[in-house]
Design a protein around this motif. Structure first.
Motif, PDB file in Angstrom:
ATOM      1  N   ASN B 304      63.368  58.797  -6.953  1.00 28.01           N
ATOM      2  CA  ASN B 304      63.745  57.615  -6.813  1.00 28.01           C
ATOM      3  C   ASN B 304      62.621  56.703  -6.373  1.00 28.01           C
ATOM      4  O   ASN B 304      62.338  55.658  -6.873  1.00 28.01           O
ATOM      5  CB  ASN B 304      64.953  57.331  -5.746  1.00 28.01           C
ATOM      6  N   LEU B 305      61.986  57.198  -5.225  1.00 26.95           N
ATOM      7  CA  LEU B 305      60.798  56.473  -4.687  1.00 26.95           C
ATOM      8  C   LEU B 305      59.722  56.163  -5.766  1.00 26.95           C
ATOM      9  O   LEU B 305      59.003  55.391  -6.110  1.00 26.95           O
ATOM     10  CB  LEU B 305      60.109  57.003  -3.404  1.00 26.95           C
ATOM     11  N   LEU B 306      59.583  57.169  -6.715  1.00 30.74           N
ATOM     12  CA  LEU B 306      58.442  57.181  -7.696  1.00 30.74           C
ATOM     13  C   LEU B 306      59.112  56.391  -9.029  1.00 30.74           C
ATOM     14  O   LEU B 306      58.329  56.314 -10.104  1.00 30.74           O
ATOM     15  CB  LEU B 306      58.327  58.608  -8.092  1.00 30.74           C
ATOM     16  N   ASN B 307      60.300  56.048  -8.844  1.00 29.70           N
ATOM     17  CA  ASN B 307      60.795  54.937  -9.922  1.00 29.70           C
ATOM     18  C   ASN B 307      61.082  55.941 -11.288  1.00 29.70           C
ATOM     19  O   ASN B 307      60.982  55.491 -12.398  1.00 29.70           O
ATOM     20  CB  ASN B 307      59.973  53.725 -10.325  1.00 29.70           C
ATOM     21  N   VAL B 308      61.215  57.295 -11.110  1.00 28.41           N
ATOM     22  CA  VAL B 308      61.385  57.899 -12.384  1.00 28.41           C
ATOM     23  C   VAL B 308      62.915  57.553 -12.687  1.00 28.41           C
ATOM     24  O   VAL B 308      63.903  57.373 -11.990  1.00 28.41           O
ATOM     25  CB  VAL B 308      61.388  59.386 -11.738  1.00 28.41           C
ATOM     26  N   PRO B 309      63.109  57.247 -14.003  1.00 29.23           N
ATOM     27  CA  PRO B 309      64.485  57.133 -14.406  1.00 29.23           C
ATOM     28  C   PRO B 309      65.531  58.058 -13.993  1.00 29.23           C
ATOM     29  O   PRO B 309      65.309  59.341 -13.790  1.00 29.23           O
ATOM     30  CB  PRO B 309      64.400  56.996 -15.958  1.00 29.23           C
ATOM     31  N   SER B 310      66.795  57.767 -13.758  1.00 32.83           N
ATOM     32  CA  SER B 310      67.848  58.567 -12.931  1.00 32.83           C
ATOM     33  C   SER B 310      68.204  59.466 -13.710  1.00 32.83           C
ATOM     34  O   SER B 310      68.694  60.727 -13.307  1.00 32.83           O
ATOM     35  CB  SER B 310      69.135  57.607 -12.459  1.00 32.83           C
ATOM     36  N   TYR B 311      67.756  59.585 -15.090  1.00 30.55           N
ATOM     37  CA  TYR B 311      68.501  60.831 -15.935  1.00 30.55           C
ATOM     38  C   TYR B 311      67.493  62.026 -15.454  1.00 30.55           C
ATOM     39  O   TYR B 311      67.964  62.944 -15.894  1.00 30.55           O
ATOM     40  CB  TYR B 311      68.303  60.328 -17.541  1.00 30.55           C
ATOM     41  N   TRP B 312      66.350  61.793 -15.073  1.00 27.68           N
ATOM     42  CA  TRP B 312      65.501  63.105 -14.667  1.00 27.68           C
ATOM     43  C   TRP B 312      66.230  63.750 -13.554  1.00 27.68           C
ATOM     44  O   TRP B 312      65.863  64.996 -13.503  1.00 27.68           O
ATOM     45  CB  TRP B 312      64.073  62.419 -14.372  1.00 27.68           C
TER      46      TRP B 312
ATOM     47  N   ILE C 158      66.964  60.788 -21.352  1.00 28.67           N
ATOM     48  CA  ILE C 158      65.569  60.414 -21.336  1.00 28.67           C
ATOM     49  C   ILE C 158      65.040  60.196 -22.783  1.00 28.67           C
ATOM     50  O   ILE C 158      64.501  59.038 -22.745  1.00 28.67           O
ATOM     51  CB  ILE C 158      64.822  61.828 -20.958  1.00 28.67           C
ATOM     52  N   VAL C 159      65.530  60.962 -23.547  1.00 25.20           N
ATOM     53  CA  VAL C 159      65.192  60.523 -25.226  1.00 25.20           C
ATOM     54  C   VAL C 159      65.400  59.116 -25.684  1.00 25.20           C
ATOM     55  O   VAL C 159      64.638  58.514 -26.036  1.00 25.20           O
ATOM     56  CB  VAL C 159      65.300  61.587 -25.935  1.00 25.20           C
ATOM     57  N   THR C 160      66.753  58.690 -25.180  1.00 26.22           N
ATOM     58  CA  THR C 160      67.376  57.677 -25.549  1.00 26.22           C
ATOM     59  C   THR C 160      67.145  56.355 -24.448  1.00 26.22           C
ATOM     60  O   THR C 160      67.413  55.332 -24.765  1.00 26.22           O
ATOM     61  CB  THR C 160      68.736  57.771 -25.994  1.00 26.22           C
ATOM     62  N   GLU C 161      66.311  56.954 -23.463  1.00 27.30           N
ATOM     63  CA  GLU C 161      66.497  55.939 -22.348  1.00 27.30           C
ATOM     64  C   GLU C 161      67.687  55.112 -21.903  1.00 27.30           C
ATOM     65  O   GLU C 161      67.863  54.178 -21.342  1.00 27.30           O
ATOM     66  CB  GLU C 161      65.279  54.633 -22.463  1.00 27.30           C
ATOM     67  N   GLY C 162      68.662  56.100 -21.748  1.00 26.70           N
ATOM     68  CA  GLY C 162      70.015  55.605 -21.568  1.00 26.70           C
ATOM     69  C   GLY C 162      70.691  54.678 -22.757  1.00 26.70           C
ATOM     70  O   GLY C 162      71.902  54.535 -22.587  1.00 26.70           O
TER      71      GLY C 162
END
Lengths: 510, 348, 340
Positions: B304-312, C158-162
């Motif tokens: 979260n802190l690194l602003n990685v998208p939540s899907y990761w 990730i691929v679709t960026e949601g």
């Protein structure tokens, strides 16, 4: 009831689907008495013990304890009535400590909290009594089989009891350990306990028992004082006939002159459960028997040869060609087939019919054309029908599910599987366990015919008369190592028993 | 009845007395050592996070990690028990959503105390349902809880009609963040429940029975343990833990929704297995579960802190679970390879 | 000694010479019908619903039910194969998403055939990952595939960026929605797939091995069935079938996204179970699976038309699963011994 009998079993009948295991047995034990319960495999001893332990309920008959009629529905009922059982199959939990196992389900506790200190001290007392030098806090899974056996005994002693039932308590013990246990049994009896002692070792029975009850085919056929019998009379009672009835069905030949390479040659094989590397040879047409008690290493050797357990080191050759048996699949491809000793758990495939059960081990190389990929039911059915006739498998047709067959017929289907596997080395574990007498003879004939067709057959059996009946040669195991080899006329019940118990010097050479 | 124990009845002159024997006390149980194995990666991740993530070592972030870890750990303790008896509880996410929704609605309509009690009860009911499916109908745990997972998700959505319910009572919404010397209530509750579960497993008769049922069910049954009852108790306890976590969660967020807890089962199974509780049963590692919960909360927070998208985070949790399972699988394999031979005691 | 207790029943079996084939055919039909008790219950439900809402049995609606059933059914065929082997795959939503996204990514640049082949290849790869985890790392299948479900979904997000990837290709869309009369082509494909799966399971050595593993894995292993390889192969085949469902679903939706098939694994399992396949393994009914897929789709469609909140769908699926398995488990007695 004004008699001394602590336990009085009257006319107990027990049936399993299709089998009458007990046909109305009687048994009585007094205080301070050791009763020896003897009988052949399948005579019904274990069934009666399971009933006394509250694990099974009988169909008919009465059990009286201290003059009161009892009905056990759970193991706890039996324990409350003062019956403590040392079972043949350990009821130990490997993940719990010695102390926790001993007091499992009757923990020393206050308000649901185990009193660790007291548990430990009581455990130590019991271990001292049995002269077992292990830490009460050690996990049972890390103990040797013999120590586990002692823990199982300590567990039975930890309860308050009037009656102690011991089912083959020395099966995994060394000779001195067994002697010590017999001393403890006598001591318990002289303190007023009643003991029911079950054993295949007749010397133990004569050493420790006051009275003997003999079971045969689910009936109690004799009971009386030990002094009225000698060993041969007892054997005759157990068998219901003269012991000489056993004859060699195969004549002993000297295979060492054979110039063909042996079917199976094992060099310096070491595997888990074996304390010494093993060398064995099996020639085409030969039946080699492996004898020895449970835990003696013969089952572990069979497992390693069949790829079920991975060998640590050593070499295996089939027909002179080195093979690698990393899995049962690899073993079968190399021409080695194993019949498991546990037919229900490891043998039959219940959802498949008898034909499919027969054909499942046929290897890729033995299948031709379309049949390499497809099962072709017409072809398989006719193959099965031929085998059915040859092996006298009693089924109406090939589409019967294997689970509905009797033990003997299931075993024949599995032997048909062995035939279809076209293996050159057949490893047969306990080939007649749980099989009725008629089928037994037929299975011996099948084993003989497998050998006659050129396979190298290894039979591993705890049934000593069976070993005598089928073997050309016999290797006896004791405590994780082969301790002797017998051939021809030297294969006698006495010799095998002596070797299996580790008494090497008593083997007589004919 | 039998009058006295054998020890009093027999005299054993030859045996040395217990008191003179050397006693090797195990200072460190195997469980503690296993927990340390998890603690290593935790320390490593904390150091890495400290190095690369801005604001990691701030009071707010640490407190956030702790309370996230607390909610995971509470559910994790229940899961640890379920896995110890060779079971599993896939319904925890749906059950948490259901219990949270019920809590929110009843706090709003009935008040704080009844609301909390009803929320806990909701968790217990789902646990009891799981336990009954597993024991009465003999359904494998993963199927039974897969079914309740699905059904309870629907029920949770139905209770709030798919919308969010806001909780107005300030007493309730301040509960979770109530501070005890700088430590939030949810963390205190998690620590207490952790100690309670550890004590249950290690020092009570029920705990011994749980280990026995998981370690060798048949031996347990033949020893006189009522296996079904033990299983039922375990699933009810797991449900209760879910209920407690749900109450704390709804207090913290002050709003409840039927979509809560999607994928929670995955995270919770991951921490239990990562903590050293084996899927083979018979081994519970409560301390390990707690440490693994901290580890997972740290990973999530750092991403979260690194602003990685939540899907990761999906991928991270999935990978952590699969890694932990693989280690467990390999350990079981090597054990069974040597173990089979030493168990050959039975048939003679 | 202890063997008497472990011995299977010794029933006297007559040695009558019966024409085996005809007996077994009659028996097979009998047992097939006996296993359809759940389908029977659902059939009654469907009939009742049809009375309340006649639109349900309108031709247009039947077509859309069959379209839905085809998608559920194709993935259910793969699932049936796994269940027969005693395995389970919960990663279906993830596999569908990544395979559909593959097709969507390939379509603008290549032919439909290549796009579909690419999707199926990705499904096979996903199945291989599941297979390796289960067969070689010995992780329980439901939990390993739960992990990979999130892994695959994560990759899709990730691929679709949601977001959602639209599919423009007219031919791809019509391939998924075209009908021959009232029957959608995709449903005909389902029938072929079910037939292939049946043949694979009952007419090949591979299928026999799978059923043996599902029935008694230890015995199958000792009999020389290459258990790990067969399990991994079953997962690969199932992965391809899920990807097939993904192709149809993306064609129907004209798009692909990470969320396109959420909780689809439950529909597939429910279709198999409703069709009369026990989760214990050892056998699977493919005809039943098709029937189960149709009934299940019919029911959810009817609930939609009746305006019931979509959340009831979850409750229904969960309940059907629990009831099916509980009923199967209570009827277990003779089958556990193999007397079926």
């Amino acid at each position: 009831m004004a008699n001394d009998n602590v336990v009085d079993v009257r006319g107990i009948v027990q049936t399993y689907p299709g089998v009458k295991a007990l046909k109305g047995v009687d048994l009585k034990v007094d205080r301070g008495q050791v009763l020896g319960l003897v009988g052949e495999n399948g005579a019904g001893k274990s069934t009666l013990i399971r009933i006394l332990a509250g694990i099974e309920s009988p169909v008919d008959g009465e059990v009286w304890v201290r003059g009161e009629r009892v009905n056990f529905h759970t193991p706890t009922d039996a324990q409350r009535a003062g019956i403590s059982v040392v079972s043949q199959e350990f009821r130990l939990v490997p993940e719990l400590s010695v102390a926790d196992n001993i007091f499992l389900c009757h923990e020393i506790s206050a308000g649901g909290v185990v009193r660790a200190r007291e548990t430990r001290d009581r455990t130590q007392e019991l271990l001292d009594l049995l002269e077992l030098d292990v830490d009460p806090g050690r996990l049972v899974g890390t103990l040797s089989v013999a120590d586990q056996q002692m823990v199982e005994i300590a567990r039975a002693l930890s309860r308050e009891f009037d009656v102690l039932v011991m089912d083959e308590p020395t099966a995994a013990l060394s000779a001195p350990e067994a002697q010590r246990l017999l001393g403890i049994v006598r001591k318990l009896a002289s303190s007023g306990k009643a003991i029911i002692y079950v054993s295949h070792h007749l010397d133990e029975i004569f050493a420790v028992c006051d009275v003997i009850t003999v079971f045969r085919d689910g009936n109690s056929v004799w009971n009386g004082s030990t002094s009225k019998l000698d060993e041969s009379a007892l054997v005759e009672l157990m068998l219901g006939r003269e012991p000489q009835a056993f004859v060699h069905t195969l004549c002993g030949q000297d295979y060492h002159d054979d110039d063909r390479p042996p079917r199976l040659r094992v060099r310096e094989l070491s595997a888990p459960g074996l304390r010494r590397a093993v060398d064995i040879k099996v020639h085409p047409g030969e039946v080699l028997a492996l004898a020895g008690l449970a835990g003696s290493g013969r089952m572990e050797l069979m497992g390693a040869l069949a790829g079920d357990v991975r060998a640590k080191s050593g070499a295996i050759e089939v027909d002179g060609v080195p093979v690698s048996v990393r899995s049962p699949f690899a073993a079968r491809s190399a021409g080695i087939f194993m019949l498991s000793e546990d037919r229900k758990q490891e043998g039959i495939v219940p959802h498949l019919d008898v034909t499919e059960n027969t054909m499942i081990s046929k290897p890729w190389a033995a299948r031709k054309g379309l049949a390499k990929w497809f099962t072709l039911s017409g072809l398989e059915n006719s193959t099965f029908m031929t085998l059915r006739k040859r092996m006298r498998i009693r089924v109406p047709h090939g589409q019967v599910l294997i689970g509905s067959l009797s033990g003997g017929n299931q075993q024949k289907v599995l032997l048909a599987r062995a035939v279809e596997s076209q293996a050159r080395v057949m490893l047969l574990n306990e080939p007649t366990r749980g099989v009725d007498v008629g089928a037994k003879v037929e299975i011996y004939e099948l084993i003989e015919s497998l050998a006659e067709q050129g396979a190298g057959v290894v039979v591993s059996s705890s049934d000593i008369p069976e070993v005598v009946a089928v073997a050309n040669r016999c290797v006896v195991f004791h405590a994780g190592r082969p301790v002797g080899e017998l051939a021809g006329d030297n294969i006698t019940e006495d010799n095998i028993t002596a070797l299996a118990l580790g008494q090497f010097k008593e083997v007589s050479h004919a | 009845m039998p009058e006295q124990s054998v020890l009093e009845a027999t005299t054993v002159p030859t045996a040395p007395s217990g008191a003179t024997k050397p006693r090797s006390r195990r200072v460190l149980g195997s469980g503690v050592i296993d927990s340390l194995v998890v603690a290593g990666p935790l320390v490593a991740i904390v150091i890495v996070a400290w190095a690369i993530a801005p604001n990691f070592m701030t009071g707010a972030n640490i407190s956030n990690i702790l309370s996230n870890a607390a909610l995971l750990a509470i559910v994790g303790f229940g899961m640890t028990l379920a896995i110890t008896v060779r079971g599993i509880d896939l319904s925890v996410g749906s059950a948490q959503a259901f219990a949270a929704c019920v809590t929110g609605i009843s706090v709003n309509s009935l008040g704080v105390v009844p609301g909390i009690l009803i929320g806990l009860l909701a968790g217990v009911v789902v646990g009891a349902l799981n336990g009954m499916l597993v024991t009465l109908f003999a359904i494998p745990a993963f199927v039974a809880t897969l079914a309740t997972m699905t059904a309870m998700r629907g029920v949770a959505l139905l209770t709030t009609d798919g919308t969010s319910v806001y909780i107005s009572d300030p007493h309730f919404t301040q509960l979770a963040t109530l501070s005890f010397g700088g430590v939030e209530l949810s963390v205190v509750v998690a620590i207490l429940l952790g100690i309670g579960t550890w004590f249950l497993v290690r020092h009570t008769t029920l705990g011994k029975h749980i280990l026995a049922v998981g370690g060798r069910p048949q031996a347990a049954a033949e020893s006189g343990i009522r296996v079904s009852r033990v299983l039922l108790v375990v699933y009810v306890l797991a449900g209760l833990m879910v209920g407690i976590a749900a109450v704390l969660l709804s207090s913290r967020l002050a709003v409840v929704n039927g979509t809560y807890g999607v994928g929670l089962e995955l995270q919770v199974i991951a921490i239990a297995v990562l903590g050293g509780t084996s899927l083979a049963g018979g081994r519970a590692n409560v301390v390990g579960t707690a440490i693994a919960a901290l580890l997972l909360a740290t990973v999530n927070s750092t991403l979260n802190l690194l602003n990685v998208p939540s899907y990761w985070q999906y991928v991270a949790v999935g990978l952590i679970l699969l890694a932990a399972l693989s280690v467990d699988g390999i350990r079981r394999m090597s054990k069974s390879r040597t173990g089979r031979a030493s168990q050959a005691g039975g048939a003679a | 000694m202890n063997t008497a207790t472990g011995t299977a029943p010794a029933m006297p079996v007559q040695m009558e010479e019966e024409p085996a084939a005809s007996v077994s055919l009659a028996r097979r039909i009998g047992t097939f019908l006996a296993r359809q008790y759940l389908a029977g219950v659902l059939l009654v439900l469907v009939a009742l619903l049809s009375v309340f809402q006649p639109a349900i049995i309108g031709a247009g609606n039947i077509n859309s039910v069959l379209l839905q059933a085809a998608i559920t059914g194709v993935s259910a065929c793969g699932m049936a194969l796994l269940i027969g082997t005693g395995l389970l795959d919960l990663s279906v939503p993830g596999v569908i998403a990544i395979s559909a996204l593959t097709a969507a990514a390939l379509l603008p640049n290549t032919t439909i055939g290549v796009a579909i082949a690419g999707a199926l290849a990705v499904g096979a790869l996903a199945g291989l990952i599941n297979g390796v985890l289960v067969a070689y790392l010995k992780i329980a299948s439901f939990i390993a595939t739960l992990g990979t479900q999130y892994l695959f979904l994560g990759i899709a997000f990730i691929v679709t960026e949601g977001g959602i990837v639209p599919i423009e290709s007219y031919y791809y869309r019509s391939m998924a929605t075209q009908s021959l009369g009232p029957i959608p082509v995709s449903f005909l494909v389902l029938l072929v797939v079910a037939g292939l799966a049946y043949g694979l399971l009952y007419w090949t050595h591979f299928g026999r091995g799978l059923r043996a593993i599902g029935s008694n894995e230890r015995a199958a292993r000792l009999a020389g069935v290459p258990v790990s390889a067969f399990k991994a192969a079953a997962f690969v085949i199932a992965g391809v079938s899920f990807a097939g469902a993904g192709v149809f679903l993306s064609g129907l939706l004209s798009s692909a996204s990470g969320t396109m098939a959420l909780s689809f694994e439950l529909n597939a399992i429910a279709a198999v179970v409703v069709g009369g396949t026990a989760l214990r393994g050892g056998r699977a009914t493919l005809a039943g699976t098709v029937v189960g897929a149709v009934l299940f789709s019919y029911l959810s469609n009817a609930l939609n038309l009746l305006g019931v909140a979509s959340y009831w769908q979850y409750v229904l699926t969960g309940t059907v699963l629990a009831v099916a398995v509980a009923a199967g488990s209570l009827r277990r007695g003779p089958e556990a011994r193999g007397a079926d």
